[in-house]
Design a protein around this motif. Sequence first.
Motif, PDB file in Angstrom:
ATOM      1  N   VAL A   1      57.310  18.761  20.644  1.00 52.47           N
ATOM      2  CA  VAL A   1      58.512  18.441  19.874  1.00 52.47           C
ATOM      3  C   VAL A   1      58.149  17.446  18.780  1.00 52.47           C
ATOM      4  CG1 VAL A   1      60.826  17.442  19.961  1.00 52.47           C
ATOM      5  CG2 VAL A   1      59.994  18.838  21.869  1.00 52.47           C
ATOM      6  N   GLU A   2      58.573  17.752  17.562  1.00 49.44           N
ATOM      7  CA  GLU A   2      58.448  16.831  16.430  1.00 49.44           C
ATOM      8  C   GLU A   2      59.866  16.449  16.023  1.00 49.44           C
ATOM      9  OE1 GLU A   2      56.539  16.514  11.949  1.00 49.44           O
ATOM     10  OE2 GLU A   2      56.374  18.395  13.046  1.00 49.44           O
ATOM     11  N   ASP A   3      60.313  15.294  16.449  1.00 51.86           N
ATOM     12  CA  ASP A   3      61.682  14.835  16.199  1.00 51.86           C
ATOM     13  C   ASP A   3      61.720  14.022  14.913  1.00 51.86           C
ATOM     14  OD1 ASP A   3      64.216  13.750  16.173  1.00 51.86           O
ATOM     15  OD2 ASP A   3      64.114  12.925  18.197  1.00 51.86           O
ATOM     16  N   LEU A   4      62.220  14.632  13.849  1.00 56.07           N
ATOM     17  CA  LEU A   4      62.340  13.956  12.556  1.00 56.07           C
ATOM     18  C   LEU A   4      63.702  13.280  12.390  1.00 56.07           C
ATOM     19  CD1 LEU A   4      60.729  16.743  10.356  1.00 56.07           C
ATOM     20  CD2 LEU A   4      59.634  14.704  11.293  1.00 56.07           C
ATOM     21  N   GLU A   5      64.656  13.617  13.248  1.00 49.70           N
ATOM     22  CA  GLU A   5      66.015  13.114  13.075  1.00 49.70           C
ATOM     23  C   GLU A   5      66.294  11.796  13.782  1.00 49.70           C
ATOM     24  OE1 GLU A   5      68.322  13.935  10.927  1.00 49.70           O
ATOM     25  OE2 GLU A   5      67.003  15.496  10.178  1.00 49.70           O
ATOM     26  N   THR A   6      65.812  11.613  14.995  1.00 50.27           N
ATOM     27  CA  THR A   6      66.115  10.368  15.704  1.00 50.27           C
ATOM     28  C   THR A   6      65.690   9.136  14.904  1.00 50.27           C
ATOM     29  OG1 THR A   6      66.107  11.451  17.862  1.00 50.27           O
ATOM     30  CG2 THR A   6      65.762   9.070  17.838  1.00 50.27           C
ATOM     31  N   PRO A   7      64.487   9.086  14.351  1.00 49.54           N
ATOM     32  CA  PRO A   7      64.121   7.913  13.558  1.00 49.54           C
ATOM     33  C   PRO A   7      64.998   7.741  12.302  1.00 49.54           C
ATOM     34  CG  PRO A   7      62.161   9.176  14.104  1.00 49.54           C
ATOM     35  CD  PRO A   7      63.349   9.984  14.528  1.00 49.54           C
ATOM     36  N   ARG A   8      65.388   8.857  11.692  1.00 49.15           N
ATOM     37  CA  ARG A   8      66.234   8.789  10.497  1.00 49.15           C
ATOM     38  C   ARG A   8      67.600   8.219  10.855  1.00 49.15           C
ATOM     39  NH1 ARG A   8      70.250  11.142   7.879  1.00 49.15           N
ATOM     40  NH2 ARG A   8      70.593  12.743   9.444  1.00 49.15           N
ATOM     41  N   ILE A   9      68.176   8.700  11.941  1.00 48.11           N
ATOM     42  CA  ILE A   9      69.495   8.216  12.363  1.00 48.11           C
ATOM     43  C   ILE A   9      69.406   6.753  12.805  1.00 48.11           C
ATOM     44  CG2 ILE A   9      71.389   8.525  14.028  1.00 48.11           C
ATOM     45  CD1 ILE A   9      71.249  10.756  11.918  1.00 48.11           C
ATOM     46  N   GLN A  10      68.356   6.376  13.505  1.00 44.75           N
ATOM     47  CA  GLN A  10      68.184   4.985  13.921  1.00 44.75           C
ATOM     48  C   GLN A  10      68.150   4.044  12.726  1.00 44.75           C
ATOM     49  OE1 GLN A  10      64.586   5.495  16.240  1.00 44.75           O
ATOM     50  NE2 GLN A  10      65.726   5.350  18.175  1.00 44.75           N
ATOM     51  N   ALA A  11      67.631   4.515  11.621  1.00 42.77           N
ATOM     52  CA  ALA A  11      67.480   3.681  10.430  1.00 42.77           C
ATOM     53  C   ALA A  11      68.773   3.542   9.612  1.00 42.77           C
ATOM     54  CB  ALA A  11      66.368   4.243   9.542  1.00 42.77           C
ATOM     55  N   LEU A  12      69.821   4.254   9.995  1.00 41.45           N
ATOM     56  CA  LEU A  12      71.083   4.185   9.230  1.00 41.45           C
ATOM     57  C   LEU A  12      71.686   2.791   9.308  1.00 41.45           C
ATOM     58  CD1 LEU A  12      72.816   7.561  10.140  1.00 41.45           C
ATOM     59  CD2 LEU A  12      71.685   6.970   8.005  1.00 41.45           C
TER      60      LEU A  12
END
Length: 108
Positions: free
Chosen positions: A97-108
């Motif tokens: 799994v390559e999760d590109l969204e969790t880090p992006r959402i965490q950074a909001l």
Amino acid sequence: MRTVKLLLDYLQGPIWTSDVQTGKPCTGIAVVDNDEDLRKVNQEISTLYSSYYEFDSHGQACWFNEEQEKADKQKMLDLLGRLNVRLAEINDGSFEVEDLETPRIQAL
């Protein structure tokens, strides 16, 4: 080894689907594409993310509501967490799994 890339787009959950009405993933990895629990949480994420798009709003044909996305940050993180847990449960070693969204959402 195949990769399941988690990336959000309009009418798509983090696991992209072949048919937005059925919500069935199209990764080509049977254990992922055929898992009903995974499909449901993926669809829930898709519905939430797609709700941020507003049409004929704010003087634009299509406008993305960044403030609502920020307001829903924890809800989205919870959903992405559920998705990642389910992927880990069903992983038979045939994908990563390559999760590109969790880090992006965490950074909001």
